[in-house]
Design an enzyme around this catalytic site. Structure first.
Site, short mmCIF file in Angstrom:
data_model
loop_
_atom_site.label_atom_id
_atom_site.label_comp_id
_atom_site.label_asym_id
_atom_site.label_seq_id
_atom_site.Cartn_x
_atom_site.Cartn_y
_atom_site.Cartn_z
N HIS A 66 0.78 -1.22 -0.09
CA HIS A 66 0.07 -0.01 0.13
C HIS A 66 0.99 1.23 -0.14
O HIS A 66 0.64 2.33 0.72
CB HIS A 66 -0.96 -0.06 1.08
CG HIS A 66 -1.80 -1.39 1.41
ND1 HIS A 66 -2.96 -1.31 0.43
CD2 HIS A 66 -2.00 -2.31 2.13
CE1 HIS A 66 -3.64 -2.41 0.71
NE2 HIS A 66 -2.74 -3.33 1.60
N TYR A 334 3.52 -5.09 9.69
CA TYR A 334 3.05 -3.81 9.43
C TYR A 334 4.44 -3.15 10.22
O TYR A 334 4.71 -1.98 10.00
CB TYR A 334 1.90 -3.27 10.24
CG TYR A 334 0.59 -3.32 9.28
CD1 TYR A 334 0.58 -4.39 8.06
CD2 TYR A 334 -0.58 -2.85 9.58
CE1 TYR A 334 -0.38 -4.36 7.50
CE2 TYR A 334 -1.55 -2.75 8.67
CZ TYR A 334 -1.59 -3.91 7.76
OH TYR A 334 -2.73 -4.18 6.83
#
Length: 356
Positions: A66, A334
């Protein structure tokens, strides 16, 4: 007794130092094991993130997935309806400030918006009590795989061929054939064209979570945010602009805010909470918890979302993870991505962005 105590102290000092040293070695061993240094054949978070980088190339200072995104800000206006299933302050009547980020999948920050059929919407709810709720949603209600191992295998199968610069269709076909759990995702994408805007797409938590009510009872849930603006598919002409999604959102916000309803779906006892490839039946109870309102946007290089790690396991009291194995893997990936990009920014400065 006093002299005996003073005499024993020096003799115990080596013991204390040895104990501290053992603790440090044990801690280092834990990190080494987690990183895969001691078991190189074991799947680790680092291998997953490294594979993202191998697939997309080096883009220092950007998220490993992303990478192309846009910061947004606004608020969530709770109507109090979901307070019956979660004691989280965010569901009490009233407003909660939010920081968000729209993005498309992939690690290339210069990718064209039309290059993928999926949009992503991440949110950070800043509760008045200081706690936070973070969620990272996609515009598909299911995920392609159900385990971290399958996800890694999918990344390996999708790695571009050096000769063509594109994934080898034969490898992808073999992966999908070996993993029939991917079929619901493939079918959904085939039958649901990508939305023409960020503001007319529905976004889903995909993973299941557990809400805890005021009495301590747990409720298995998923959630979605459903737009006020009617869905429309992408116009072929729009695909000619590589940044049409962010431009459209900026133009919309000049005319006023954009809104979604936060819908909480409650599972029945028979519904799986550990498999993100399966949807729950459409007749499950739904609670309209309130309205998400986006008021402004900014570039990700210097916007409010720049330094946010949208880890979906950062949860306030009243919400906790389910037994879905992807949640822990997402959280770990993440964290590694965040560590790498922020270190790169510290060494070389924040990357520029071409987005409005």
């Amino acid at each position: 007794m006093k002299s005996r105590s003073r005499a024993s102290a020096p003799r115990c000092m080596p013991c204390r130092l040895a104990a501290i040293g053992a603790a440090v070695v044990a801690l280092a061993g834990t990190f080494a094991y987690a990183a895969g240094w001691l078991t190189p054949s074991r799947l680790t978070t680092y291998r997953i993130v490294d594979q993202f980088q191998a697939n997309n190339g080096p883009h220092p200072g950007y998220r490993r997935n992303h990478a192309k995104g846009l910061c947004v800000e606004g608020y969530f206006n709770s109507n109090g309806n979901a307070a019956s299933v979660s004691r989280a302050q965010v569901f009490a009547p009233g407003r909660t400030a939010i920081i968000g980020r729209f993005a498309i999948p992939g690690g290339n920050p210069s990718a064209a918006d039309a290059s993928v059929p999926v949009r992503s919407f991440a949110l950070l709810f800043k509760q008045r009590d200081g706690e936070q709720w973070r969620t990272a949603m996609n515009s598909t209600p299911v995920f392609a795989v159900r385990t971290p191992e399958q996800f890694y295998q999918q990344l390996v199968a999708a790695q571009p061929d050096p000769q063509t610069g594109k994934p080898d269709p034969a490898k992808l076909k073999a992966f999908y054939a070996a993993n029939p759990a991917t079929r619901p995702f493939q079918e959904w994408v085939k039958t649901h064209p990508a939305s023409s805007r960020l503001a007319n797409a529905t976004y889903y938590s995909i993973n299941a979570f557990r809400f805890i009510d005021a009495g301590g009872h747990e409720h298995a849930v998923r959630w979605s945010v459903e737009p006020d603006m009617p869905y429309a598919p992408v116009d072929p002409q729009e695909k000619n602009d590589p940044d049409f999604l962010s431009k459209q959102l900026g133009e919309q916000l000049q005319r006023g805010s954009v809104r979604w309803h936060l819908i909480v779906t409650l599972a029945n006892a028979s519904d799986p909470t550990n498999d993100a490839t399966l949807q729950w039946p459409a007749d499950r109870q739904r609670i309209d918890a309130g309205t998400i309102v986006i008021e402004r946007t900014s570039g990700q290089a210097d916007g409010a979302c720049r330094d946010v790690n949208f880890d979906p396991t950062v949860l306030p009291d009243g919400i906790k993870p389910s037994d879905d194995p992807l949640l822990a893997a997402r959280s770990a990936a993440y964290a590694v991505s965040y560590q790498r990009r922020t270190r790169e920014e510290a060494l070389h400065g924040a990357p520029a962005t071409r987005q409005p």
